[in-house]
Design a protein around this motif. Sequence first.
Motif, PDB file in Angstrom:
ATOM      1  N   ALA A 152      48.361  24.848 -62.331  1.00 10.60           N
ATOM      2  CA  ALA A 152      47.754  23.853 -63.391  1.00 10.60           C
ATOM      3  C   ALA A 152      48.652  22.356 -63.337  1.00 10.60           C
ATOM      4  N   VAL A 196      41.587  28.931 -65.168  1.00 10.43           N
ATOM      5  CA  VAL A 196      42.940  28.547 -65.121  1.00 10.43           C
ATOM      6  C   VAL A 196      43.530  29.662 -64.622  1.00 10.43           C
ATOM      7  N   ALA A 216      48.315  23.207 -68.338  1.00 16.69           N
ATOM      8  CA  ALA A 216      46.848  23.847 -68.137  1.00 16.69           C
ATOM      9  C   ALA A 216      46.200  23.636 -69.377  1.00 16.69           C
ATOM     10  N   ILE A 219      42.834  31.474 -69.530  1.00 17.58           N
ATOM     11  CA  ILE A 219      44.041  31.341 -68.615  1.00 17.58           C
ATOM     12  C   ILE A 219      44.387  32.642 -68.379  1.00 17.58           C
ATOM     13  N   THR A 221      52.633  27.570 -72.179  1.00 19.20           N
ATOM     14  CA  THR A 221      51.266  27.906 -71.683  1.00 19.20           C
ATOM     15  C   THR A 221      51.351  29.525 -71.688  1.00 19.20           C
TER      16      THR A 221
END
Length: 316
Positions: free
Chosen positions: A50, A75, A88, A96, A135
């Motif tokens: 990312a 992602v 991200a 994700i 993240t």
Amino acid sequence: MAKTFASTGDTAEKTITFAEIGEGLYAFTAEGDPNTGVIVGDDSVMVIDAQATPVMARKVIERVRTVTDKPIRYVVLSHYHAVRVLGASAYGADEILASEATRSLIVERGKEDWESELGRFPRLFQAAESVPGLTWPTMTFPTRMTVWLGKRRVDLIHLGRGHTAGDTVAWVPDSRVMFSGDLVEYHSACYCGDAHFADWPKTLDTLAAYNPRALVPGRGDALDSPKMVADGIALTRDFLTTLYDSVSESAARGLTLKQAFDRSREVMDPKFSKFAIYEHCQPFNVARAYDEARGLDHPRIWTAERDREMWEALQG
């Protein structure tokens, strides 16, 4: 005079390349800075890695929008390092994705890694204040999962330990293209501060068995032919084995970490000193190799304080 700590003195901007390496498959590269992969499917887009901040992620998004207006729905985090994951939020993705091992590492050491990497290489964290926090994956898998971008199949595979304990590759079988994360580098030093040296070459063997036609490494140019892929894997393997053979020999002889570091430079500098981020990586690499050679399987957590103590001890 002491060397500037890690890459704090590296302020030069790199030239970005956005290259198509297969139908709807792109490599966002920047002269040895962290790469991002892009997979365009029938109905949506997947991004692999990312970038370090949302502001830096927007540079990727700008390139994606030059080739498609499809939504970025996925992602993928190839591993947990802050320079790969903290941007991200910019993509607004539905999911994700990461391996279960990567999520566990975020729990264990994500905050420390963020503080450590920011201190080591501030240029890669442009507009660090734009990072909303760690993240977190919204979906994880033990070793493998398949994502369909319409009719396009993408296999996310945890091949084994290497650069970290949780590395994931993205494999696009319709084009035989691999996105390797930092398991493979091209004319760039491998960062091995959280590595598993005994496992990494075996993981490369498993990766190579897919016979990729093209590959996007973690750093360095996209490898757009089978020969370049083979060269990239061979360079990565040579870097790892030269490093670990030297350091493990020093550890077996009872040499100190500083002595092992100095010896490693003697054998590695002639072959690898011109690789991107070599000077940055070598102290961290030797420290981890020394630990593994002395029986420490699980890498110690790097903190900003430990970083500087180690750097000063090895570099002077």
